[in-house]
Design an enzyme around this catalytic site. Sequence first.
Site, short mmCIF file in Angstrom:
data_model
loop_
_atom_site.label_atom_id
_atom_site.label_comp_id
_atom_site.label_asym_id
_atom_site.label_seq_id
_atom_site.Cartn_x
_atom_site.Cartn_y
_atom_site.Cartn_z
N ARG A 47 16.85 5.44 4.59
CA ARG A 47 17.58 6.71 4.68
C ARG A 47 18.62 6.83 5.55
O ARG A 47 19.52 7.65 5.44
CB ARG A 47 16.40 7.91 4.68
CG ARG A 47 15.78 7.99 3.47
CD ARG A 47 14.67 9.02 3.77
NE ARG A 47 14.36 9.63 2.60
CZ ARG A 47 13.25 10.61 2.56
NH1 ARG A 47 12.52 11.07 3.57
NH2 ARG A 47 12.72 11.00 1.17
N LYS A 207 -2.37 10.66 -9.24
CA LYS A 207 -2.79 11.99 -9.92
C LYS A 207 -1.84 12.30 -11.13
O LYS A 207 -0.60 12.12 -11.09
CB LYS A 207 -2.44 13.29 -9.02
CG LYS A 207 -3.48 12.95 -8.02
CD LYS A 207 -3.24 14.44 -7.36
CE LYS A 207 -4.19 14.70 -6.16
NZ LYS A 207 -3.56 15.36 -5.25
N GLY A 360 8.04 7.52 -3.47
CA GLY A 360 7.97 6.86 -1.91
C GLY A 360 7.18 5.35 -2.10
O GLY A 360 7.81 4.52 -1.57
N GLY A 383 9.87 13.37 -3.67
CA GLY A 383 9.81 14.73 -4.26
C GLY A 383 10.92 15.16 -5.37
O GLY A 383 11.07 15.92 -6.41
P1 ADP Z 1 4.91 7.70 -5.85
O1 ADP Z 1 4.97 7.80 -4.35
O2 ADP Z 1 5.73 6.45 -5.93
O3 ADP Z 1 5.34 8.65 -6.49
P2 ADP Z 1 2.28 8.32 -6.05
O4 ADP Z 1 2.24 8.86 -4.78
O5 ADP Z 1 1.94 9.15 -6.99
O6 ADP Z 1 3.47 7.36 -6.31
O7 ADP Z 1 0.87 7.27 -6.18
C1 ADP Z 1 0.73 6.20 -5.20
C2 ADP Z 1 -0.67 6.06 -4.90
O8 ADP Z 1 -1.63 6.02 -6.14
C3 ADP Z 1 -0.79 4.84 -4.22
O9 ADP Z 1 -1.27 5.11 -2.64
C4 ADP Z 1 -1.92 4.01 -4.87
O10 ADP Z 1 -2.98 3.44 -3.89
C5 ADP Z 1 -2.50 5.14 -5.75
N1 ADP Z 1 -3.29 4.45 -7.02
C6 ADP Z 1 -2.65 3.85 -7.97
N2 ADP Z 1 -3.54 3.50 -8.88
C7 ADP Z 1 -4.83 3.84 -8.44
C8 ADP Z 1 -6.13 3.81 -9.09
N3 ADP Z 1 -6.39 3.04 -10.00
N4 ADP Z 1 -7.33 4.37 -7.94
C9 ADP Z 1 -6.76 5.02 -7.20
N5 ADP Z 1 -5.67 5.10 -6.49
C10 ADP Z 1 -4.57 4.47 -7.19
C1 3PG Z 2 10.80 13.87 1.83
O1 3PG Z 2 10.46 13.05 2.65
O2 3PG Z 2 10.28 13.83 0.91
C2 3PG Z 2 11.81 14.58 2.28
O3 3PG Z 2 12.36 14.30 3.65
C3 3PG Z 2 11.37 16.20 2.24
O4 3PG Z 2 10.39 16.35 3.17
P1 3PG Z 2 9.48 17.50 2.78
O5 3PG Z 2 8.43 17.05 1.79
O6 3PG Z 2 8.62 17.52 4.21
O7 3PG Z 2 10.22 18.81 2.61
#
Ligand code: ADP
Ligand code: 3PG
Length: 409
Positions: A47, A207, A360, A383
Amino acid sequence: MLQVASITLMQQTKSIRDIQINNKKILIRVDFNVPMDKDFNISDDTRIREAIPTINYCIDNNPHSIVLVSHLGRPKGKSQEFSLKHILKRLERLLDKNVAFADSIKSAQTLQDTLPKGGVILLENIRFYEGEEQNSPELSQSLASLCDVYINDAFGTSHRAHSSTYGIASFAKEKVAGLLLKKEIDSFAKALANPLKPVLLIVGGSKVSSKLELLINILDVVDKIIIGGAMSNTFLKALGYDMQASLTEDALLADATKILALAKTKGVKIYLPVDVVSTDDIKNHTHIKITPAQDIPSGHMAVDIGPASTKLFAQVVHSSQTIIWNGPLGVYEISQFSRGTFNIAHSIADTYAFSLIGGGDTADAIEKAGERDNMSFISTGGGASLELLEGKILPAFEVLDKKADFIQP
Ligand code: ADP
Ligand code: 3PG
Ligand code: MG
């Protein structure tokens, strides 16, 4: 279509290339919210690096001064753990220039008046001010008093209507997008507004609930959807499979059924895992099994897609011209359960498709798979990218100046 209208609108935002910088006081809202370990070593400076072109562009155009504003983490009060001092050295190294640190808006003002022309100032974590997240008019006005031109280049925070990303614009004389904000929106436009077809969405993660709106709204844009990760557990359960101890969201079974039916009526093909890797315990596993998705052993949880699904999904990837990916296909943080996610990353890298990555954890998984340089575009927003895929107009874009030939879509 929601996505097309919103993206087209946001693409009409004025950028720094459309205005004069010479002799003006510049304030740039950047997103320096980078991950750090407990000793404050930055583990991923993407970033900061992605903000450098905008800062350099301004420096090259002889400004009076440049103030950089960012948040770091989610501090409660002025906790030094969240001080932006921790990123100052890296910023100076990447800019190859000294940067003055201001611990308040007042001291930023003093520095503006005393530094030689073109000086760069980094303001302390803007979330140390209570008004920031409340979008307080007082704070917005006081930030605006630092500048003739307000530039927003904080794509990662562009879904927040805070003082430094939103409120400030109503007090600033000129308000435009930085080069990163522009690059992000143009990349999303390439994937959503006028994509090469067929368009594939790969969606995973933990989720369904966090991506429900995305799934429903994107049906008008894509031709095919691969669902993996814990998300697919809920879909498979909705189809009547016994998912054993897998992570599922039982409150969303009806929504999953609805999405499958809606996809059918819109002619969107949905691909779910045909086999899965399952285990008795994610961290302290004694058993790992590969089985058809219908035959998960008793008490096991599905933690990755299996080899047959990987092959099937690779074929779908290879027959697509645009690929949007949000959410890992398994628990990629643990090496035994990372294969599905990493192999899909390799498959995408092998195509000539336009690949857009949001999320992320997805970006982190691609980095770990060694494929970062082989993706067309990796978004700096988690997000924010999710909200773009949902078809929303991001608040930060909403308040910026529009180009002279702006047309309301
Ligand atoms: P992103 O940050 O790319 O949007 P998410 O935060 O939605 O992705 O999801 C990432 C998380 O999902 C990871 O920590 C991963 O371990 C979890 N995950 C993926 N598949 C599974 C699964 N089958 N069971 C439990 N957790 C899972
Ligand atoms: C992020 O890491 O998603 C951005 O920097 C926004 O941060 P925030 O979710 O704490 O508003
Ligand atoms: Mg995540």
